[in-house]
Every structure is written in C-alpha cells, then in structure tokens.
Design a protein around this motif. Structure first.
Motif, short mmCIF file in Angstrom:
data_model
loop_
_atom_site.label_atom_id
_atom_site.label_comp_id
_atom_site.label_asym_id
_atom_site.label_seq_id
_atom_site.Cartn_x
_atom_site.Cartn_y
_atom_site.Cartn_z
N SER A 204 8.66 -19.15 -6.43
CA SER A 204 9.22 -17.83 -5.94
C SER A 204 8.20 -17.23 -4.93
O SER A 204 8.69 -16.39 -4.27
N ARG A 205 7.01 -17.66 -4.76
CA ARG A 205 6.12 -16.99 -4.12
C ARG A 205 6.19 -17.96 -2.64
O ARG A 205 5.35 -17.45 -1.54
N VAL A 206 6.83 -18.73 -2.39
CA VAL A 206 7.07 -19.82 -1.10
C VAL A 206 8.01 -19.00 -0.21
O VAL A 206 8.98 -18.42 -0.58
N PRO A 207 7.43 -18.60 1.01
CA PRO A 207 8.16 -18.09 1.85
C PRO A 207 9.60 -18.71 2.05
O PRO A 207 10.07 -19.75 2.24
N ALA A 208 10.90 -17.88 1.95
CA ALA A 208 11.92 -17.98 2.12
C ALA A 208 12.87 -16.89 2.40
O ALA A 208 12.25 -15.67 2.92
N GLU A 209 14.07 -16.92 2.81
CA GLU A 209 15.03 -15.91 3.29
C GLU A 209 15.36 -14.79 2.07
O GLU A 209 15.57 -15.15 1.21
N HIS A 210 14.85 -13.50 2.47
CA HIS A 210 14.85 -12.39 1.68
C HIS A 210 15.51 -10.97 2.32
O HIS A 210 15.18 -10.04 1.87
N ASP A 211 16.33 -11.44 3.60
CA ASP A 211 16.66 -10.10 4.21
C ASP A 211 15.63 -9.05 4.77
O ASP A 211 16.14 -7.96 5.27
N ALA A 212 14.64 -9.73 4.82
CA ALA A 212 13.54 -8.76 5.44
C ALA A 212 13.55 -9.07 7.02
O ALA A 212 14.24 -10.04 7.41
N GLU A 213 13.38 -8.20 7.77
CA GLU A 213 13.47 -8.29 9.37
C GLU A 213 12.19 -8.14 10.10
O GLU A 213 11.47 -7.08 9.77
N LEU A 214 12.01 -8.91 11.07
CA LEU A 214 11.04 -8.49 12.14
C LEU A 214 11.36 -7.58 13.37
O LEU A 214 12.31 -7.78 14.02
N THR A 215 11.13 -6.05 13.08
CA THR A 215 11.80 -5.22 13.72
C THR A 215 11.29 -5.10 15.23
O THR A 215 11.91 -5.20 16.13
N THR A 301 2.63 -12.17 -5.72
CA THR A 301 3.67 -12.12 -4.78
C THR A 301 5.16 -12.09 -5.45
O THR A 301 5.45 -12.83 -6.23
N GLN A 302 6.01 -10.96 -5.09
CA GLN A 302 7.07 -11.06 -5.58
C GLN A 302 8.09 -11.71 -4.67
O GLN A 302 9.28 -12.18 -5.09
N TRP A 303 7.80 -11.63 -3.24
CA TRP A 303 8.71 -12.48 -2.31
C TRP A 303 7.89 -12.55 -1.24
O TRP A 303 7.01 -11.70 -0.71
N ALA A 304 8.29 -13.79 -0.28
CA ALA A 304 7.60 -13.80 0.98
C ALA A 304 8.57 -14.38 2.13
O ALA A 304 9.68 -15.15 1.40
N GLN A 305 8.34 -14.09 3.26
CA GLN A 305 9.44 -14.66 4.32
C GLN A 305 8.66 -14.83 5.43
O GLN A 305 7.73 -14.16 5.78
N GLN A 306 9.14 -15.94 6.21
CA GLN A 306 8.29 -16.13 7.51
C GLN A 306 9.14 -16.12 8.80
O GLN A 306 10.48 -16.22 8.79
N PHE A 307 8.51 -15.87 9.74
CA PHE A 307 9.34 -15.56 11.19
C PHE A 307 8.42 -16.27 12.17
O PHE A 307 7.18 -16.40 12.25
#
Length: 328
Positions: A204-215, A301-307
């Motif tokens: 669950s700590r591996v970067p994945a899609e979590h609907d966060a956005e790079l503004t 880490t509860q979630w992570a995401q990569q861009f």
C-alpha cells in the motif's frame, strides 16, 4: 552526521557485511564465528525463508501464501524481500540520494519463475548537512510480483541481493535467500501465510494512482538564488505530506535542497532551493523530474503517487532583476 560510502569493491568479508577487526592471532576464529552465525541453519516460518544475517541487518524472503498454488483470480504470486536493521541503521530506496547504496536484486537462480517485478515503497527522507538521502530505517519490505512458468508446479524463489546497511558509515551487504513454495491441492490451495498482512501493508506504500494532482511546477530567481516550487492537491485533506523531486534529465547538474512546506487543507506547496554545478546551466535550461508524493501518518505512509514532469527551458531571463518569474 555525514554518511560515508565505501567502495563496492571491498574484500569479500566486508562485501558480506562482515568487518574483520580481531587481532591477527584471533582473526581466523572470529571470522569463522561470524560466518557460522550467518549461515547457521534456522527454522523458517511457513511462507518465509531463513534469515541471512549480517552484522547489523538481516534479510529473508516472505510470501503471502504457503504454496505456489494461486486462487482462480490470481495471475502471479505475491512475495517480498524483507530487510530488518539494528536501531539507527538504515537501507536505501531505488534512488538513494547524495549518499548510500541503491539495492540490487537478481532472481536468475530461481526455478519455475518466468519473471519477478520489484516494487519500491515510499521512503523516508534523511537530512544531514550537505547530505540528503532516501531510504528506510529499522525495516522495509520490497514487494515482489512473481510469475511462475507453470502455475501447477512448485516454485523455488532464489534471491541474490546487494544492499547498503548504513549508520555513520555504509556497509555493502551481499545476501542470499531461498523460498520453496510447493504445489498444493485441496485444503492447502491458496492458504494465506502469516505474512499476508505485512505484505499488503508495504504494498500500500508503493506509489500508485490515488487521484492526487500535480497542480503546478514553477521556477523563480530571487536575490540571485533559484527556487523550484511544486504545488499538489489531494482528494481529501493531507495528514503529513512528503514530496521527493528527482532531477532525472539533468546529468547531475541540478541539486535540490531541503524544501519548505505550506499546507492549506487538500493543497500543499513545496519550495526547494536549487543549486547548480559550477559551469553548468540550471533550471533555465529545462529539467525533467520524477516527483513522488506521499501522505504520512503515525503508522507510516498511507498512500503514495508518482508524477513525471518536464520543466521546459526558460523563455526569458533578466539577470539584473531581484525576482524573475519567467515562464519555464
């Protein structure tokens, strides 16, 4: 505290995480004792290999199931490389930062294994004067996706791993672990191991899609100092956001210092001071970044995401201005 990195080309004992420091007349017996501790047979738990022990760390393989037989909706086996370290010791992420040793994995000696994919959980950031690195303290599990050649047959997963165990100095460690997962039928089919929950937690700590956005990503020059500002939003309020920006197209010419952070509910801004190697162009020449965003809690880490983001070359630059907010 400055972390020193030893060359990988060390004597065999050091490469295995073993330091021969005994007096000449007792060196042989001390080294023999250390080797004996590392390779001594130990009873492995169901779904795990035996530990391969070094001086300050140990490594083993774990699996989410006790057999190689998968459930009907599964296409691969879920496993992991677990490393635990003594207090205050750490190991590193795939991008270790200024110092440290990135882990290296080989599964070439495995049997009935078509492929193994290694995932990297969101790391911690370690800041020391002149030294920023990324890794894991005390424990890490690198999740593995193991695809068998023949799902009906046993799987022998063999890992050859090189990793760094680091405190005030870094010790390269070579470790080996073997995990046999037998074929099963009847009641044993798909039985969960004691490590299923641990693997799910680290995955669950591996970067994945979590609907966060790079503004936005913008570069500014203020008082002849360069800064990179990265703004992000989350689908809900942040708890404790952490952001890592890795220049991956700058040929080592751009260095990002420790950021300042500003939070506004589901928005976060990170401003990094930027340093450029002497006689090299800085952000104005354009740089590509891998940006990793994570939200931390007291339990990790509860979630992570990569861009992925490419900062284009500056359109204009006024060297005499105190503040330059040119489009980048």
């Amino acid at each position: 505290m400055q972390i020193g990195v030893f060359s990988i080309a060390l004597p065999a004992a050091a490469a295995l995480g073993i330091l021969a420091i005994a007096a000449p007349d007792s060196a042989a017996s001390a080294q023999s004792s250390l080797f004996g501790e590392r390779f001594a047979s130990s009873r492995a738990e169901p779904g795990a290999s035996a530990w391969d022990k070094a001086l300050t760390s140990r490594l083993r393989l774990i699996a989410a199931r006790t057999s190689a037989t998968m459930l009907p909706d599964e296409e691969a086996l879920v496993a992991g490389v677990e490393i635990t370290l003594d207090p205050n010791w750490k190991t590193y992420w795939s991008s270790p930062g200024d110092t440290g040793i990135a882990p290296m994995f080989s599964f070439d000696r495995s049997v009935n294994v078509a492929s193994v994919d290694v995932a990297y959980p969101m790391p911690e950031r370690f800041d020391y004067p002149g030294d920023i690195s990324f890794g894991y303290e005390t424990q890490v599990v690198f999740p593995l996706t193991v695809t068998p050649v023949d799902p009906s047959q046993p799987v022998e997963l063999v890992a050859d791993v090189m990793y760094g165990a680091c405190e005030e100095l870094c010790i390269p460690v070579e470790a080996q672990a073997t995990l046999l997962l037998p074929a099963a039928s009847g009641e044993g089919t798909g039985a969960a191991s004691p490590f299923a929950g641990l693997l799910a937690d680290w995955r669950s700590r591996v970067p994945a899609e979590h609907d966060a956005e790079l503004t936005s990503v913008s570069a500014t020059l203020k008082n002849q100092a360069s800064f990179l500002e990265i703004m992000v939003t989350a689908p809900s309020d942040f708890t404790d956001p952490v952001l890592i920006a890795e220049p991956n197209g700058g040929e080592g010419r751009v260095y990002l210092g420790s950021p300042t952070r500003a939070l506004n509910e589901g928005q976060a801004s990170f401003v990094f001071p930027v340093k450029t190697r002497r006689k090299h162009a800085g952000l104005e020449a354009g740089v590509a970044f891998t940006i990793t965003l994570g939200d931390e809690t007291a339990n990790g880490t509860q979630w992570a995401q990569q861009f992925e983001y490419s900062l284009p070359p500056a359109k204009s630059h006024d060297a005499d201005a105190d503040t330059d907010t040119s489009a980048y």
